[in-house]
Design a protein around this motif. Structure first.
Motif, PDB file in Angstrom:
ATOM      1  N   UNK A 130      59.001-104.596 -13.108  1.00  0.00           N
ATOM      2  CA  UNK A 130      59.116-105.858 -14.180  1.00  0.00           C
ATOM      3  C   UNK A 130      59.385-105.649 -15.489  1.00  0.00           C
ATOM      4  N   UNK A 131      58.924-104.368 -15.643  1.00  0.00           N
ATOM      5  CA  UNK A 131      59.338-104.268 -16.958  1.00  0.00           C
ATOM      6  C   UNK A 131      60.598-103.979 -17.816  1.00  0.00           C
ATOM      7  N   UNK A 132      61.760-103.399 -16.871  1.00  0.00           N
ATOM      8  CA  UNK A 132      62.460-103.257 -16.632  1.00  0.00           C
ATOM      9  C   UNK A 132      63.175-104.623 -16.920  1.00  0.00           C
ATOM     10  N   UNK A 133      62.911-105.359 -17.009  1.00  0.00           N
ATOM     11  CA  UNK A 133      63.681-106.801 -16.412  1.00  0.00           C
ATOM     12  C   UNK A 133      62.926-107.200 -17.446  1.00  0.00           C
ATOM     13  N   UNK A 134      61.473-107.608 -18.124  1.00  0.00           N
ATOM     14  CA  UNK A 134      61.254-108.218 -19.280  1.00  0.00           C
ATOM     15  C   UNK A 134      61.854-107.689 -20.933  1.00  0.00           C
ATOM     16  N   UNK A 135      62.107-105.947 -20.355  1.00  0.00           N
ATOM     17  CA  UNK A 135      62.589-105.395 -21.763  1.00  0.00           C
ATOM     18  C   UNK A 135      63.832-104.830 -21.922  1.00  0.00           C
ATOM     19  N   UNK A 136      64.963-105.469 -20.998  1.00  0.00           N
ATOM     20  CA  UNK A 136      66.195-104.783 -20.503  1.00  0.00           C
ATOM     21  C   UNK A 136      66.612-103.949 -20.993  1.00  0.00           C
ATOM     22  N   UNK A 137      65.560-102.668 -20.199  1.00  0.00           N
ATOM     23  CA  UNK A 137      65.598-101.399 -20.455  1.00  0.00           C
ATOM     24  C   UNK A 137      66.530-100.890 -19.794  1.00  0.00           C
ATOM     25  N   UNK A 138      67.714 -99.712 -20.060  1.00  0.00           N
ATOM     26  CA  UNK A 138      68.193 -98.902 -20.272  1.00  0.00           C
ATOM     27  C   UNK A 138      67.216 -98.150 -18.753  1.00  0.00           C
ATOM     28  N   UNK A 139      67.380 -98.279 -17.359  1.00  0.00           N
ATOM     29  CA  UNK A 139      66.670 -96.758 -16.624  1.00  0.00           C
ATOM     30  C   UNK A 139      67.351 -96.310 -15.202  1.00  0.00           C
ATOM     31  N   UNK A 140      66.550 -94.589 -15.870  1.00  0.00           N
ATOM     32  CA  UNK A 140      67.215 -93.482 -15.036  1.00  0.00           C
ATOM     33  C   UNK A 140      66.402 -93.555 -13.991  1.00  0.00           C
ATOM     34  N   UNK A 141      66.249 -93.489 -12.848  1.00  0.00           N
ATOM     35  CA  UNK A 141      65.764 -93.141 -12.215  1.00  0.00           C
ATOM     36  C   UNK A 141      66.005 -92.065 -11.488  1.00  0.00           C
ATOM     37  N   UNK A 142      65.071 -90.904 -11.063  1.00  0.00           N
ATOM     38  CA  UNK A 142      65.284 -89.405 -10.250  1.00  0.00           C
ATOM     39  C   UNK A 142      64.245 -89.351  -8.765  1.00  0.00           C
ATOM     40  N   UNK A 143      65.541 -89.324  -8.022  1.00  0.00           N
ATOM     41  CA  UNK A 143      64.386 -88.899  -6.751  1.00  0.00           C
ATOM     42  C   UNK A 143      64.810 -88.315  -5.706  1.00  0.00           C
ATOM     43  N   UNK A 144      64.958 -87.437  -4.786  1.00  0.00           N
ATOM     44  CA  UNK A 144      65.355 -86.886  -3.474  1.00  0.00           C
ATOM     45  C   UNK A 144      64.759 -87.782  -2.172  1.00  0.00           C
ATOM     46  N   UNK A 145      64.664 -88.931  -2.354  1.00  0.00           N
ATOM     47  CA  UNK A 145      64.460 -89.613  -1.003  1.00  0.00           C
ATOM     48  C   UNK A 145      65.317 -90.400  -0.925  1.00  0.00           C
ATOM     49  N   UNK A 146      66.077 -90.927  -0.317  1.00  0.00           N
ATOM     50  CA  UNK A 146      66.798 -91.945   0.387  1.00  0.00           C
ATOM     51  C   UNK A 146      65.704 -93.420   0.502  1.00  0.00           C
ATOM     52  N   UNK A 147      64.665 -93.270   1.134  1.00  0.00           N
ATOM     53  CA  UNK A 147      63.678 -94.158   1.259  1.00  0.00           C
ATOM     54  C   UNK A 147      63.147 -94.586   0.084  1.00  0.00           C
TER      55      UNK A 147
END
Ligand SMILES: Nc1ncnc2c1ncn2[C@@H]1O[C@H](COP(=O)(O)OP(=O)(O)O)[C@@H](O)[C@H]1O
Ligand SMILES: [Mg+2]
Length: 232
Positions: free
Chosen positions: A177-194
């Motif tokens: 929600x915040x990403x689209x409202x603020x047009x943030x660039x987001x880098x999200x890290x995970x080791x899980x494909x799910x």
């Protein structure tokens, strides 16, 4: 709050610990307002990529450019001011004299802290010692602190590790929600494909300090061998 999001360009970056390359000649471009997932097994170098963007690690060779400016000296400080970073691990002693509200206000100021505490339904925590909060509450406090900086870039390092599944879903929904409202660039890290957020459309797969795949989420997850490629 209007922001444009930041463009990041990592060029041929090598980071070493002793003689071992933690990142090996890695190049990655993330456009303004883009939402990417950095996916890879433990030890593949994901956290090191985030730290490189924050200017915490020292390159053996290569460079990081933010909005066209090389990340050195003053540019690193300017970059950190525009970045909300939620680190992979955090801890605090239960008797450390700091409240949840104090932590959120470390981001910018009390006014912003109050806004984000309300937004994230953390009002009932702001006068409690940070150390007394649950893992999920701490994670939300860290995100609130990151957001109270009014960032253009959000770096989220395995936020699922401290959250149960419903808290995790709420957390991701809030980020989206915040990403689209603020047009943030987001880098999200995970080791899980799910654990790839719905609105994230690009996946960058890392292995042994290198990027081995980079493309649309659907295409990458459709690969029958993806689990073997990532974890094998
Ligand atoms: N400061 C350091 N000194 C030595 N080795 C490190 C350091 N930081 C990370 N590493 C090593 O580099 C590799 C990548 O680490 P990291 O970026 O934390 O991976 P990930 O976040 O994908 O689990 C790991 O093998 C890790 O042990
Ligand atoms: Mg990590």
């Amino acid at each position: 709050m209007e922001t444009n999001g930041l463009e990041i360009e990592i060029k041929n970056l090598t980071i070493k610990a002793g003689k071992t390359a933690i990142l090996n000649n890695l190049s990655l471009k993330v456009k303004k307002g883009e939402f990417i997932t950095l996916l890879g097994r433990n030890g593949s170098g994901k956290t090191t990529v985030l730290k490189s963007i924050l200017g915490i690690t020292k390159p053996a060779s290569g460079s990081v450019e933010i909005a066209g400016t090389a990340l050195t000296g003053a540019a690193i400080r300017a970059m950190r001011l525009k970045t909300g970073y939620v680190p992979q691990y955090f801890s605090s002693e239960n008797d450390f004299p700091i409240t949840s509200g104090d932590v959120i206000a470390m981001g910018k100021n009390r006014k912003q802290a109050a806004i984000w505490a309300r937004e994230m339904k953390l009002e009932n925590t702001v006068d409690r010692p940070f150390g007394s909060l649950s893992g999920g509450e701490k994670q939300k406090v860290m995100l609130a602190m990151a957001l109270s900086r009014e960032p253009e870039l959000l770096l989220l390092d395995e936020p699922n590790l401290n959250l149960d599944i419903s808290a995790y879903r709420n957390f991701i929904a809030l980020v989206e929600k915040l990403k689209s409202r603020l047009n943030l660039t987001v880098i999200y890290v995970t080791h899980l494909t799910g654990h790839i957020p719905k609105s994230c459309l690009r996946i960058v797969v890392m292995k042994d300090g290198e990027i081995i795949m980079d493309g649309p989420k659907n295409k990458i997850l459709k690969n029958k061998n993806i689990e073997r490629i990532i974890y094998g």
